[in-house]
Design a protein around this motif. Sequence first.
Motif, short mmCIF file in Angstrom:
data_model
loop_
_atom_site.label_atom_id
_atom_site.label_comp_id
_atom_site.label_asym_id
_atom_site.label_seq_id
_atom_site.Cartn_x
_atom_site.Cartn_y
_atom_site.Cartn_z
N CYS A 1 28.38 -44.74 20.74
CA CYS A 1 28.77 -43.80 21.79
C CYS A 1 28.67 -44.49 23.14
N ALA A 2 29.70 -44.33 23.94
CA ALA A 2 29.66 -44.78 25.33
C ALA A 2 29.75 -43.53 26.20
N SER A 3 28.87 -43.45 27.18
CA SER A 3 28.76 -42.24 27.99
C SER A 3 29.43 -42.40 29.35
N ILE A 4 30.09 -41.33 29.77
CA ILE A 4 30.72 -41.27 31.09
C ILE A 4 30.07 -40.10 31.83
N PRO A 5 29.26 -40.39 32.85
CA PRO A 5 28.51 -39.31 33.51
C PRO A 5 29.39 -38.39 34.33
N PHE A 6 28.91 -37.16 34.48
CA PHE A 6 29.57 -36.19 35.34
C PHE A 6 29.00 -36.22 36.76
N ALA A 7 28.15 -37.21 37.05
CA ALA A 7 27.42 -37.22 38.32
C ALA A 7 28.34 -37.18 39.54
N ASN A 8 29.54 -37.77 39.42
CA ASN A 8 30.47 -37.80 40.55
C ASN A 8 31.54 -36.72 40.46
N GLY A 9 31.35 -35.76 39.57
CA GLY A 9 32.31 -34.67 39.45
C GLY A 9 33.11 -34.77 38.18
N SER A 10 33.42 -33.62 37.61
CA SER A 10 34.10 -33.58 36.31
C SER A 10 35.52 -34.12 36.39
N ARG A 11 36.18 -33.97 37.54
CA ARG A 11 37.56 -34.46 37.64
C ARG A 11 37.61 -35.98 37.52
N GLN A 12 36.63 -36.67 38.07
CA GLN A 12 36.59 -38.13 37.94
C GLN A 12 36.30 -38.54 36.49
N THR A 13 35.39 -37.80 35.86
CA THR A 13 35.08 -38.10 34.46
C THR A 13 36.30 -37.91 33.58
N LEU A 14 37.01 -36.82 33.79
CA LEU A 14 38.21 -36.55 33.00
C LEU A 14 39.32 -37.55 33.32
N ALA A 15 39.33 -38.07 34.55
CA ALA A 15 40.31 -39.09 34.91
C ALA A 15 40.05 -40.39 34.14
N VAL A 16 38.77 -40.72 33.93
CA VAL A 16 38.43 -41.89 33.13
C VAL A 16 38.94 -41.71 31.71
N ILE A 17 38.72 -40.53 31.14
CA ILE A 17 39.16 -40.27 29.77
C ILE A 17 40.68 -40.32 29.68
N ASP A 18 41.35 -39.81 30.70
CA ASP A 18 42.81 -39.88 30.71
C ASP A 18 43.30 -41.32 30.72
N TYR A 19 42.62 -42.17 31.49
CA TYR A 19 42.97 -43.60 31.51
C TYR A 19 42.74 -44.22 30.13
#
Length: 251
Positions: A151-169
């Motif tokens: 598992c690789a984790s992507i934190p929500f610390a900077n906001g969910s939109r940024q996290t979801l943008a990483v996943i979209d990439y």
Amino acid sequence: MNQAAQLQHQPQASNLVAYITQDSTEIQQAFKLRHQVFTSEFNTQLNAQTHGIDRDKFDDACHHLIVKESNSQRIVAYSRIITCDIAKKHHGFYTAGEFDLTNVIDHKKRYMEIGRTCVSDDHRSGSAIALLWGQIGQFMINNNIDCLIGCASIPFANGSRQTLAVIDYLRTKHFTTENLRVSPKHPLPHLQSNIDGKSLVPPLLKAYLRMGCKVCGEAHWDKEFNVADVVVLLTKDNINMRYMKHFLRAA
């Protein structure tokens, strides 16, 4: 390779050493590092009863890989390794608690899972990560491992939109083929935006991708840590040997 051999193998300019440890004091310090990094990095509070320790049932039967400052003896990076042999005898893979791995696991092959990987915030310039990967690569070679998962984790610390943008990439550039996809137990919504997700990929996940890892589909929302987890998969045939040779030299 034992600790003495590891120390001899380190570049003279480096203060960092990496090895798998069975020492209870080092393991306890690693648990403290995990707690420290996860609570600060993921902006979450773990159970107050843990007393500054991050530990779970999988820690009782696994390999504890550490990176340590040789002068201060401070542990600055960590990763947990669970082989398929350990998983069969004990609690399975941690990743299976968040994802259906049916499409990923081929029982004719040998697997290892890495997890709880963390690096102290003052050692994220590359050396500690390189040492971790060097030891992981050596472990794969020594134990005839066909595939690495984790598992690789992507934190929500900077906001969910940024996290979801990483996943979209990741979805557009780094997903596996359909036949090697996992199913998250708590999936996140899809989001397409004008945010540059590539620039927001966390350093550890970026290192995984450079090594040749693929992302096995959509993310799981880990409510305890308040992060988006994705499954990474690395087969020995897809290892980026240029990076692996660099990491093996570091190890």
